[in-house]
Design an enzyme around this catalytic site. Structure first.
Site: not given
Ligand code: ADP
Ligand code: MG
Ligand code: MG
Length: 890
Positions: A30, A100, A109, A111, A356, A472, A780, A847, A867
């Site tokens: 990210k 984030r 999985g 935070m 991504r 999700h 084999s 095998c 193989y």
């Molecule tokens: P995930 O990996 O679970 O998607 P993110 O960190 O990408 O977690 O964010 C969760 C949500 O919060 C996403 O929809 C993201 O676009 C939004 N978000 C994250 N940072 C900001 C920010 N600075 N301003 C507005 N929305 C945000």
């Molecule tokens: Mg995201």
């Molecule tokens: Mg999330």
């Protein structure tokens, strides 16, 4: 001399960045991509990334931060303040941030993100004044309290949901958007009381404290159970650590000119080249993913295709949409791959929050790879490298028979394609429990969350009542290749009663349903399925793969059906035909038992005479199907007692129905009993003791080969002796084979090209491979038994304790699934080297189960085997993996 102090923090925003996309290891996926987008001049809210090295440091030093981190963070924060013209914690003009997590590989999985951090009783007033929107300010504050309390302080969501519901009931309001500023203020007050009740201290008001609380929570989440489970499932090393991204907030919840959304530059489910995604007006990020409100389509075309009425982004915000479209197109060209994008519109201004390479189904992966080659963005070599071989599994398995009768229980979204049948369950734990007992289950949830991942993994398919195509459930199911129907709103789940209601019927736990992930339908009962068509993009990519591949691919097959499937999937021969399966067939098992009961060689030979014609017919059919391709036939391997029933009662019944002497049968069964059958009288030890058994098999092979050679391409049999360990053993078996072969060929006056070789399944065989190669013309590697005998672990019993080893990190992976390259692999290397020293032309293959495992195939390429042989359904996976191994090795 002083060295440069370590840099723990990298900034981005305002058209520049300290990092770039190549720095994923340090900044996480990210963070690296936020930096890259920022440097490209795209509208990214400014922020900074704390490196994965800081996380590693944190764990290496008793969960403490490096000394310089605080200073570097406060410097980075100052830059963000000057960029945004706001100040962190300033009651008049507050800077708010999101915190984030972000590992190298995307990890659901980990935070959950905390948004609106920096809000407190003072700054919320500042936000209200600045925005001129008190409702917005308190809506943001309540979101923050809920997220922070849940993620950082560990308070359950439902504490807050209950308070919210009480207020809604009191005010007789049904949707969140119906609540006014003063309602949110009262809700915020109640939230704070709830937090204090739960924690015994007030909700943290100090912005600085909030920030560091969130940073620790991100680092701590690296070691939570969800993250550990996810890492194990995806082979992500613990040592990688996670980065933390701190980014200034932009607000999609500032009224009807604001919005938030997610987009894929191409359809991640089908691969279709059209912008795909969802957005919500007047909402913040998590609302889209959480499935709280039903999102709207991005494009008009998509809206019309879905028959939706609420306007698409293209129609509701045409100017921003046009800008957005050109940004995402640019991103796709820049990254040369389909992108998964998050964005927010704040009062008509577009902001990019994440990009991504998008996760996709195997079908989409193939289509997109072919499209990108066609568009000149990537080469065919790159296309071959881009598709995950294991994911092809999704395409090789059945889909619903188009002519099957469908009794639709409920309809939802086609979130992840493919079909699956199973018993319905309502919790992840139950899914795991039942699948552990060998049951196929379908997990039914209101919506899924990261806590459900183990259950989704255990299930054959997933149904959710709420949530969109990017919920999700949908994202994770696509990644795992589990068919999924999401947002099946007709389903009303009653978890306490363990049932759901749909279209007036009630379906209880254990009821069998089939889901059609391609159509988005849930069907009653088990529905007929058909094998998929492997043409088009699949064939194109496979042709590219085959042009790079050095390893030949064979299949393990003994039945005509398996052999045909193997050829359809592109197998270039049979690497393992186990003859014992043929002995179990009705019509011959009686003769086999007669042979076992015989008192002497003459008696055994009489019984074997009866088996011979059957055995010959088996080989005739196999040779015909394989049309001149090599067929490796392994002579009888299991201990003889496997052909007899186990209990005295069963033995008596058998004796009665076959007119045998019951006491004799029981006595013989007792004689054959073994303490440790895996290491007992089996493999070539049968052929050495009772050579007439192997003689009959060799005769059957040659009679069949000669018969087939009269009308078709002459077969190329390779006769393989199992469980050989000694030079003299091998020589004895080679002589036996040659003698019978010559005899049959001279009887019929036809010559057949053949080879005699052995499986390498014992450490001694690997170490003495130079001795074995004196008579063996091929090896084999039977890596199932070789793994058992090298580790001294019985595969059938390993399930009970291997999990402890994997959980403790003593074994990274189950060595029966992915080859133990260090130990078993070393033995293979020794055998290759020593075998070739004696006989440079010795043919080498594998095998075991590992022949279809991509990582093990890479190993086989590196040690120069000729193989790999795997189950028919894995042949395409092996073809692609072998091509990737060749490309990466060159
Ligand atoms: P995930 O990996 O679970 O998607 P993110 O960190 O990408 O977690 O964010 C969760 C949500 O919060 C996403 O929809 C993201 O676009 C939004 N978000 C994250 N940072 C900001 C920010 N600075 N301003 C507005 N929305 C945000
Ligand atoms: Mg995201
Ligand atoms: Mg999330």
């Amino acid at each position: 001399m002083t060295s440069e102090p370590t840099r723990w923090v990298y900034g981005f925003g305002g058209g520049v960045a300290d990092g770039d996309a190549s720095m994923k290891n340090l900044l996480g996926g990210k963070g690296a991509n936020l930096a890259e987008m920022s440097a490209l001049g795209l509208p990214v809210p400014p922020g900074f990334t704390i490196t994965t090295e800081a996380c590693t440091h944190y764990y290496a030093n008793g969960q403490t931060y490096p000394d310089a981190l605080k200073i570097q963070v406060s410097e980075a924060l100052k830059k963000v303040e000057s960029e945004t013209g706001k100040a962190f914690g300033d009651p008049k003009n507050p800077l708010l941030v999101s915190v984030r997590s972000g590992a190298r590989a995307s990890m659901p999985g980990m935070m959950d993100t905390v948004l609106n951090l920096g809000l407190n009783d003072q700054t919320v007033e500042g936000l209200a004044n600045l925005s001129g929107d008190r409702r917005f300010a308190f809506d943001s504050y309540r979101r923050f309290i809920q997220m922070y309390s849940n993620v950082v302080l560990g308070i359950e969501h439902n504490v807050f949901e209950e308070i919210l519901d009480e207020h809604k009931d009191r005010l007789d309001v049904h949707v969140d958007t119906g609540l006014m500023a003063e309602d949110w203020e009262r809700i915020v007050a109640d939230y704070k009381i709830a937090v204090e009740d739960a924690l015994g201290r007030p909700f943290p008001q100090d912005a600085e404290l909030q920030l560091w609380g969130a940073v620790s929570a991100v680092f701590d989440s690296w070691m939570n159970d969800r993250a550990k489970f996810y890492r194990r499932m995806h082979d992500i090393p613990e040592s990688w650590g996670t980065a933390v991204n701190i980014q200034s907030m932009v607000f999609g919840n500032m009224g009807d000119t604001s919005a938030t959304g997610v987009a894929f530059t191409r359809n991640p489910s089908t691969g279709e080249a059209a912008l795909y995604g969802e957005f919500l007006i007047n909402a913040q990020g998590e609302d889209v993913v959480a499935g709280i409100r039903t999102p709207q389509a991005l494009t008009r075309a998509a809206r019309e295709a879905m028959g939706e009425r609420s306007p698409s982004m293209e129609e509701a915000m045409p100017t921003v949409f046009a800008e957005f479209k050109s940004v995402v197109e640019r991103l796709e060209r820049h990254y040369r791959d389909m992108q998964d994008i998050e964005f927010t519109v704040e009062r008509g201004r577009l902001y990019m929050l994440q990009t991504r390479n998008g996760k996709r189904t195997a079908k989409a992966a193939l289509k997109i790879a072919c499209q990108l080659v066609g568009e000149g963005l990537i080469s065919s070599d790159e296309a071959v490298l881009r598709v995950d071989p294991a994911s092809l599994d999704q395409l090789l398995h059945p889909t619903i028979d188009p002519s099957a009768v469908r009794s639709v229980i409920a309809a939802g979204l086609p979130a992840s394609p493919g079909a699956a049948t199973g018993k319905i369950v309502f919790s992840a734990d139950e899914a795991e429990r039942l699948s552990g007992l060998g049951e196929a289950v379908i997990l039914v949830r209101e919506e899924t969350s990261p806590e459900d991942i183990h259950g989704m993994h255990a299930a054959t398919g997933v149904i959710t009542a709420r949530g969109g195509m990017t919920s999700h459930a949908a994202v994770v199911a696509r990644g795992m290749g589990r068919p999924c129907v999401s947002g099946a709103g007709e389903i009303q789940i009653d978890e306490s009663a363990q049932c759901f209601r749909a279209r007036g019927r009630i379906f209880s736990a254990g009821h069998i349903v089939t889901i059609d992930g391609g159509k988005g339908e849930v069907l009653d009962g088990a529905v007929d399925m058909v094998r998929p068509e492997l043409s088009g993009d699949f064939a194109e990519l496979m042709a590219w793969a085959d042009s790079h591949r050095r390893l030949k691919i064979r299949a393990n097959a003994e039945t005509p059906l398996d052999a045909r499937t193997a050829r359809e999937f592109g197998a270039e021969g049979i690497g393992l035909c186990r003859t014992e399966h043929m002995f179990f067939d009705e019509g011959r098992i009686a003769a086999v038992r007669e042979m076992i009961l015989a008192d002497d060689e003459a008696g055994r030979r009489r019984a074997l005479e009866k088996i011979l014609p059957f055995q010959k017919d088996d080989f005739v059919e196999l040779f015909q199907i394989m049309a001149g391709l090599p067929v490796t036939i392994r002579l009888l391997d299991p201990p003889l007692h496997e052909f007899l029933p186990h209990t005295e009662d069963e033995l008596r019944t058998l004796a009665q129905s076959n007119g045998l002497d019951a006491d004799k049968l029981i006595r013989r069964a007792k004689e054959l009993q073994e303490t440790n059958p895996m290491l007992g009288w089996r493999g070539c030890r049968l052929g050495v003791a009772f050579p007439e058994i192997y003689e009959m098999q060799v005769r059957a092979i040659f009679e069949a080969a000669i018969e087939v050679s009269k009308t078709a391409k002459p077969p190329a049999p390779e006769i393989m002796h199992p469980l050989v360990g000694k030079r003299e053993e091998m020589k004895y078996l080679k002589d036996l084979t040659d003698r019978v072969a010559r005899q049959v060929m001279s009887e019929r006056g036809v010559e057949i090209d053949y080879q005699v070789g052995t499986m390498i399944e014992l450490p001694r065989a690997a170490i003495c491979a130079d001795h074995l190669a004196e008579s063996a013309e091929f090896f084999s590697f039977g890596t199932n038994d070789l793994t058992q005998t090298t580790f001294g672990i019985s595969r059938d019993d390993s399930g009970r304790f291997l999990d402890y080893y994997i959980a403790k990190g003593i074994y990274e992976k189950d060595p029966f699934v992915s080859l133990d390259q260090e130990g078993v692999g070393e033995l293979i290397k020794i055998a290759v080297e020593r075998g070739r020293a004696t006989r440079p032309s010795v043919k080498l293959g594998i095998c075991g189960e590992h022949g279809g495992d991509p990582a093990s195939i890479h190993f086989c390429e590196r040690v120069g085997l000729d193989y790999v042989s795997c189950s028919p359904y894995r042949v395409p996976i092996a073809r692609l993996a072998a091509a990737q191994a060749a490309l990466q090795g060159s």
